[in-house]
Design an enzyme around this catalytic site. Structure first.
Site, PDB file in Angstrom:
ATOM      1  N   PRO A   1       0.838  -1.213   0.000  1.00  0.00           N
ATOM      2  CA  PRO A   1       0.000   0.000   0.000  1.00  0.00           C
ATOM      3  C   PRO A   1       0.868   1.256   0.000  1.00  0.00           C
ATOM      4  CG  PRO A   1      -0.772  -1.588   1.623  1.00  0.00           C
ATOM      5  CD  PRO A   1       0.546  -2.091   1.141  1.00  0.00           C
ATOM      6  N   GLU A   2       0.556   2.177  -0.921  1.00  0.00           N
ATOM      7  CA  GLU A   2       1.293   3.435  -1.004  1.00  0.00           C
ATOM      8  C   GLU A   2       0.403   4.558  -0.481  1.00  0.00           C
ATOM      9  OE1 GLU A   2       2.827   3.735  -4.998  1.00  0.00           O
ATOM     10  OE2 GLU A   2       3.816   1.798  -4.874  1.00  0.00           O
TER      11      GLU A   2
END
Length: 271
Positions: free
Chosen positions: A2-3
Protein backbone atom coordinates in the site's frame (compact mmCIF):
# COMPACT_ATOMS: atom_id res chain seq x y z
CA UNK A 1 2.60 -2.65 -0.92
CA UNK A 2 0.00 0.00 0.00
CA UNK A 3 1.29 3.43 -1.00
CA UNK A 4 0.13 6.90 0.03
CA UNK A 5 -3.09 6.87 -2.05
CA UNK A 6 -4.11 3.49 -0.64
CA UNK A 7 -3.40 4.65 2.92
CA UNK A 8 -5.38 7.87 2.35
CA UNK A 9 -8.27 5.95 0.79
CA UNK A 10 -8.26 3.64 3.80
CA UNK A 11 -8.29 6.61 6.17
CA UNK A 12 -11.19 8.27 4.38
CA UNK A 13 -13.22 5.04 4.54
CA UNK A 14 -13.39 4.92 8.34
CA UNK A 15 -12.02 8.13 9.92
CA UNK A 16 -15.34 9.93 10.31
CA UNK A 17 -17.12 6.82 11.58
CA UNK A 18 -14.64 5.94 14.33
CA UNK A 19 -14.16 9.54 15.55
CA UNK A 20 -15.83 10.04 18.91
CA UNK A 21 -15.79 6.34 19.72
CA UNK A 22 -14.55 5.20 23.11
CA UNK A 23 -12.22 2.20 23.22
CA UNK A 24 -13.87 -0.86 24.74
CA UNK A 25 -10.93 -3.22 24.22
CA UNK A 26 -7.68 -3.54 22.25
CA UNK A 27 -6.67 -7.03 21.19
CA UNK A 28 -3.31 -8.20 19.82
CA UNK A 29 -2.61 -11.38 17.86
CA UNK A 30 0.81 -12.52 16.68
CA UNK A 31 3.68 -10.01 17.07
CA UNK A 32 3.91 -7.37 14.36
CA UNK A 33 6.95 -5.48 13.09
CA UNK A 34 7.21 -3.37 16.26
CA UNK A 35 5.70 -3.80 19.71
CA UNK A 36 2.65 -1.77 20.70
CA UNK A 37 4.61 -0.15 23.52
CA UNK A 38 2.08 -0.46 26.34
CA UNK A 39 -0.36 -2.91 27.87
CA UNK A 40 -3.37 -3.06 25.51
CA UNK A 41 -5.65 -2.88 28.57
CA UNK A 42 -4.34 0.65 29.20
CA UNK A 43 -6.18 1.85 26.06
CA UNK A 44 -9.57 0.94 27.48
CA UNK A 45 -11.79 3.98 28.01
CA UNK A 46 -9.77 6.35 25.82
CA UNK A 47 -11.62 8.28 23.11
CA UNK A 48 -10.70 8.37 19.42
CA UNK A 49 -10.52 12.08 18.57
CA UNK A 50 -9.65 11.86 14.88
CA UNK A 51 -7.58 9.94 12.31
CA UNK A 52 -4.88 11.71 10.30
CA UNK A 53 -2.20 10.55 7.89
CA UNK A 54 1.52 11.31 7.73
CA UNK A 55 3.20 9.70 4.74
CA UNK A 56 2.13 6.05 4.88
CA UNK A 57 1.31 6.18 8.60
CA UNK A 58 -2.20 6.51 9.95
CA UNK A 59 -2.25 8.57 13.13
CA UNK A 60 -5.16 7.65 15.39
CA UNK A 61 -5.35 10.52 17.84
CA UNK A 62 -6.74 9.64 21.25
CA UNK A 63 -7.79 11.96 24.06
CA UNK A 64 -4.65 10.67 25.75
CA UNK A 65 -1.92 9.50 23.40
CA UNK A 66 -1.55 8.48 19.78
CA UNK A 67 -1.58 5.22 17.83
CA UNK A 68 0.69 5.10 14.77
CA UNK A 69 -0.50 2.43 12.34
CA UNK A 70 1.45 1.20 9.31
CA UNK A 71 0.05 -1.30 6.82
CA UNK A 72 3.45 -2.74 5.94
CA UNK A 73 3.63 -4.75 2.71
CA UNK A 74 0.36 -6.64 2.81
CA UNK A 75 -1.79 -5.07 5.51
CA UNK A 76 -5.38 -3.85 5.21
CA UNK A 77 -7.96 -2.49 7.62
CA UNK A 78 -11.59 -3.37 8.13
CA UNK A 79 -14.07 -1.29 10.11
CA UNK A 80 -17.64 -2.29 10.91
CA UNK A 81 -20.15 -2.54 13.72
CA UNK A 82 -19.54 -6.28 13.81
CA UNK A 83 -16.83 -8.33 12.11
CA UNK A 84 -16.46 -12.10 11.55
CA UNK A 85 -14.38 -14.06 14.08
CA UNK A 86 -10.69 -13.21 13.89
CA UNK A 87 -8.64 -15.24 11.43
CA UNK A 88 -5.03 -16.39 11.63
CA UNK A 89 -3.77 -13.18 9.92
CA UNK A 90 -5.83 -10.72 11.98
CA UNK A 91 -3.24 -9.30 14.38
CA UNK A 92 -4.76 -6.16 15.93
CA UNK A 93 -8.28 -5.08 16.84
CA UNK A 94 -9.53 -1.86 18.34
CA UNK A 95 -13.08 -2.31 19.54
CA UNK A 96 -14.83 1.02 20.11
CA UNK A 97 -18.35 2.18 20.82
CA UNK A 98 -18.57 3.28 17.16
CA UNK A 99 -17.35 -0.01 15.66
CA UNK A 100 -14.32 -2.32 15.47
CA UNK A 101 -11.13 -1.59 13.54
CA UNK A 102 -9.17 -4.70 12.52
CA UNK A 103 -5.70 -5.01 10.96
CA UNK A 104 -5.29 -7.97 8.61
CA UNK A 105 -1.62 -8.55 7.73
CA UNK A 106 -0.50 -11.93 6.33
CA UNK A 107 3.20 -10.98 6.20
CA UNK A 108 3.23 -9.11 9.53
CA UNK A 109 5.40 -6.21 8.33
CA UNK A 110 2.77 -3.76 9.53
CA UNK A 111 2.68 -2.24 12.99
CA UNK A 112 0.61 -0.42 15.58
CA UNK A 113 2.71 1.67 17.96
CA UNK A 114 1.61 3.83 20.90
CA UNK A 115 3.19 7.24 21.57
CA UNK A 116 2.30 10.04 23.93
CA UNK A 117 2.17 12.43 20.95
CA UNK A 118 4.09 13.41 17.82
CA UNK A 119 6.81 14.93 20.01
CA UNK A 120 7.40 11.56 21.69
CA UNK A 121 10.79 10.04 20.70
CA UNK A 122 8.94 6.93 19.52
CA UNK A 123 6.87 8.97 17.06
CA UNK A 124 9.80 11.16 16.06
CA UNK A 125 11.85 8.08 15.14
CA UNK A 126 9.15 6.98 12.70
CA UNK A 127 8.03 10.36 11.35
CA UNK A 128 10.98 12.71 11.84
CA UNK A 129 12.70 12.17 8.48
CA UNK A 130 9.61 12.19 6.30
CA UNK A 131 9.53 14.77 3.51
CA UNK A 132 6.80 17.15 2.41
CA UNK A 133 3.21 15.97 2.12
CA UNK A 134 2.43 16.03 -1.63
CA UNK A 135 -1.29 16.70 -1.17
CA UNK A 136 -0.88 19.34 1.54
CA UNK A 137 -0.40 23.10 1.41
CA UNK A 138 3.18 22.67 2.62
CA UNK A 139 4.31 21.05 -0.64
CA UNK A 140 6.18 24.07 -1.93
CA UNK A 141 7.43 24.02 -5.57
CA UNK A 142 10.45 26.23 -4.82
CA UNK A 143 11.56 24.03 -1.93
CA UNK A 144 10.98 20.96 -4.10
CA UNK A 145 13.24 22.37 -6.84
CA UNK A 146 16.01 23.23 -4.35
CA UNK A 147 15.78 19.72 -2.93
CA UNK A 148 16.21 18.21 -6.37
CA UNK A 149 19.33 20.32 -7.02
CA UNK A 150 20.97 18.81 -3.92
CA UNK A 151 20.51 15.22 -5.07
CA UNK A 152 22.60 13.41 -7.69
CA UNK A 153 20.66 10.13 -7.63
CA UNK A 154 18.27 9.20 -10.46
CA UNK A 155 14.99 11.06 -10.07
CA UNK A 156 12.99 7.84 -9.65
CA UNK A 157 15.11 6.89 -6.63
CA UNK A 158 14.78 10.38 -5.16
CA UNK A 159 11.00 10.16 -5.37
CA UNK A 160 10.96 6.72 -3.75
CA UNK A 161 13.28 7.73 -0.89
CA UNK A 162 10.59 9.86 0.76
CA UNK A 163 12.98 12.40 2.26
CA UNK A 164 12.05 15.20 -0.15
CA UNK A 165 8.39 14.32 -0.71
CA UNK A 166 6.57 11.41 0.92
CA UNK A 167 4.31 8.77 -0.54
CA UNK A 168 5.40 8.60 -4.20
CA UNK A 169 5.82 4.83 -4.21
CA UNK A 170 6.85 2.62 -7.10
CA UNK A 171 3.57 2.58 -9.03
CA UNK A 172 3.04 6.30 -8.83
CA UNK A 173 6.66 7.29 -9.44
CA UNK A 174 6.51 5.72 -12.91
CA UNK A 175 3.20 7.45 -13.61
CA UNK A 176 4.37 10.83 -12.29
CA UNK A 177 7.55 10.79 -14.38
CA UNK A 178 5.58 9.88 -17.50
CA UNK A 179 3.18 12.77 -16.97
CA UNK A 180 6.10 15.15 -16.39
CA UNK A 181 7.94 13.83 -19.50
CA UNK A 182 11.11 12.99 -17.52
CA UNK A 183 13.21 9.84 -17.98
CA UNK A 184 13.44 7.93 -14.65
CA UNK A 185 17.22 7.61 -14.92
CA UNK A 186 17.87 11.35 -15.10
CA UNK A 187 19.92 12.68 -12.13
CA UNK A 188 17.64 14.82 -9.99
CA UNK A 189 20.16 17.68 -9.92
CA UNK A 190 19.95 18.03 -13.72
CA UNK A 191 16.23 18.77 -13.73
CA UNK A 192 15.63 22.39 -14.70
CA UNK A 193 13.27 24.70 -12.84
CA UNK A 194 10.52 24.50 -15.53
CA UNK A 195 10.74 20.71 -15.58
CA UNK A 196 10.71 20.57 -11.78
CA UNK A 197 7.47 22.55 -11.81
CA UNK A 198 5.97 20.04 -14.25
CA UNK A 199 7.15 17.25 -11.96
CA UNK A 200 5.71 18.98 -8.87
CA UNK A 201 2.38 19.36 -10.67
CA UNK A 202 2.43 15.73 -11.80
CA UNK A 203 3.05 14.48 -8.25
CA UNK A 204 -0.01 16.33 -6.97
CA UNK A 205 -2.25 15.40 -9.90
CA UNK A 206 -1.35 11.71 -10.09
CA UNK A 207 -1.67 11.10 -6.35
CA UNK A 208 -4.92 13.07 -6.14
CA UNK A 209 -6.35 11.06 -9.04
CA UNK A 210 -5.24 7.82 -7.38
CA UNK A 211 -7.11 8.78 -4.20
CA UNK A 212 -10.16 9.74 -6.26
CA UNK A 213 -10.23 6.32 -7.96
CA UNK A 214 -9.76 4.39 -4.71
CA UNK A 215 -6.05 3.61 -5.07
CA UNK A 216 -4.54 0.68 -6.97
CA UNK A 217 -5.57 -2.93 -6.41
CA UNK A 218 -2.89 -5.09 -8.02
CA UNK A 219 -3.45 -8.08 -5.74
CA UNK A 220 -5.64 -7.74 -2.67
CA UNK A 221 -5.81 -4.10 -1.55
CA UNK A 222 -9.20 -2.87 -0.35
CA UNK A 223 -10.32 -0.01 1.86
CA UNK A 224 -11.90 -0.43 5.30
CA UNK A 225 -15.25 -1.18 3.63
CA UNK A 226 -13.75 -3.93 1.45
CA UNK A 227 -13.84 -1.90 -1.78
CA UNK A 228 -11.04 -2.34 -4.35
CA UNK A 229 -9.23 0.51 -6.12
CA UNK A 230 -9.30 1.24 -9.85
CA UNK A 231 -6.34 3.53 -10.60
CA UNK A 232 -4.40 0.66 -12.21
CA UNK A 233 -6.94 0.63 -15.06
CA UNK A 234 -5.84 4.17 -16.00
CA UNK A 235 -2.09 3.57 -15.70
CA UNK A 236 -0.16 5.08 -18.61
CA UNK A 237 3.06 3.08 -18.18
CA UNK A 238 3.07 1.00 -14.98
CA UNK A 239 3.04 -2.77 -15.71
CA UNK A 240 2.56 -2.04 -19.46
CA UNK A 241 5.95 -3.26 -20.77
CA UNK A 242 5.74 -3.98 -24.49
CA UNK A 243 2.32 -2.40 -24.87
CA UNK A 244 1.95 0.74 -27.00
CA UNK A 245 2.23 4.09 -25.28
CA UNK A 246 -1.24 5.60 -24.93
CA UNK A 247 0.14 8.88 -26.30
CA UNK A 248 2.63 8.06 -29.09
CA UNK A 249 2.26 4.32 -29.69
CA UNK A 250 5.89 3.43 -28.89
CA UNK A 251 6.25 0.19 -26.87
CA UNK A 252 6.64 0.85 -23.14
CA UNK A 253 9.99 -0.23 -21.72
CA UNK A 254 10.92 -1.61 -18.31
CA UNK A 255 14.21 -1.38 -16.39
CA UNK A 256 15.32 -2.29 -12.87
CA UNK A 257 16.18 0.47 -10.42
CA UNK A 258 17.01 -0.35 -6.82
CA UNK A 259 15.45 -3.83 -7.07
CA UNK A 260 12.18 -2.33 -8.39
CA UNK A 261 10.68 -2.32 -11.85
CA UNK A 262 10.45 1.05 -13.59
CA UNK A 263 8.23 1.62 -16.63
CA UNK A 264 8.61 4.48 -19.13
CA UNK A 265 8.05 5.60 -22.71
CA UNK A 266 11.39 6.20 -24.51
CA UNK A 267 9.79 8.84 -26.74
CA UNK A 268 7.51 10.81 -24.43
CA UNK A 269 10.03 10.88 -21.57
CA UNK A 270 13.16 12.83 -22.44
CA UNK A 271 16.56 11.89 -20.93
Amino acid sequence: MPELPEVEVTRLSFADRIAGGRIVEARIGKPLRWALGLDPAALQGREVVRVRRRGKYLLIELDAGLLLLHLGMSGSLSFADTLPPRGVHDHFELETTRGTLRLHDPRRFGAVVFAQGEGDPVAHKLLGRLGMEPLGEGFDPAHFYLGLKRRQSPIKQVLLAGELVVGVGNIYASEVLFQAGIRPTMPAARITRPRSLRLWTAVRQVLARAVETGGSTLRDFSNADGQAGHFQVEAMVYAREGLPCRVCGTPIRSIRQGQRSTFFCPVCQKP
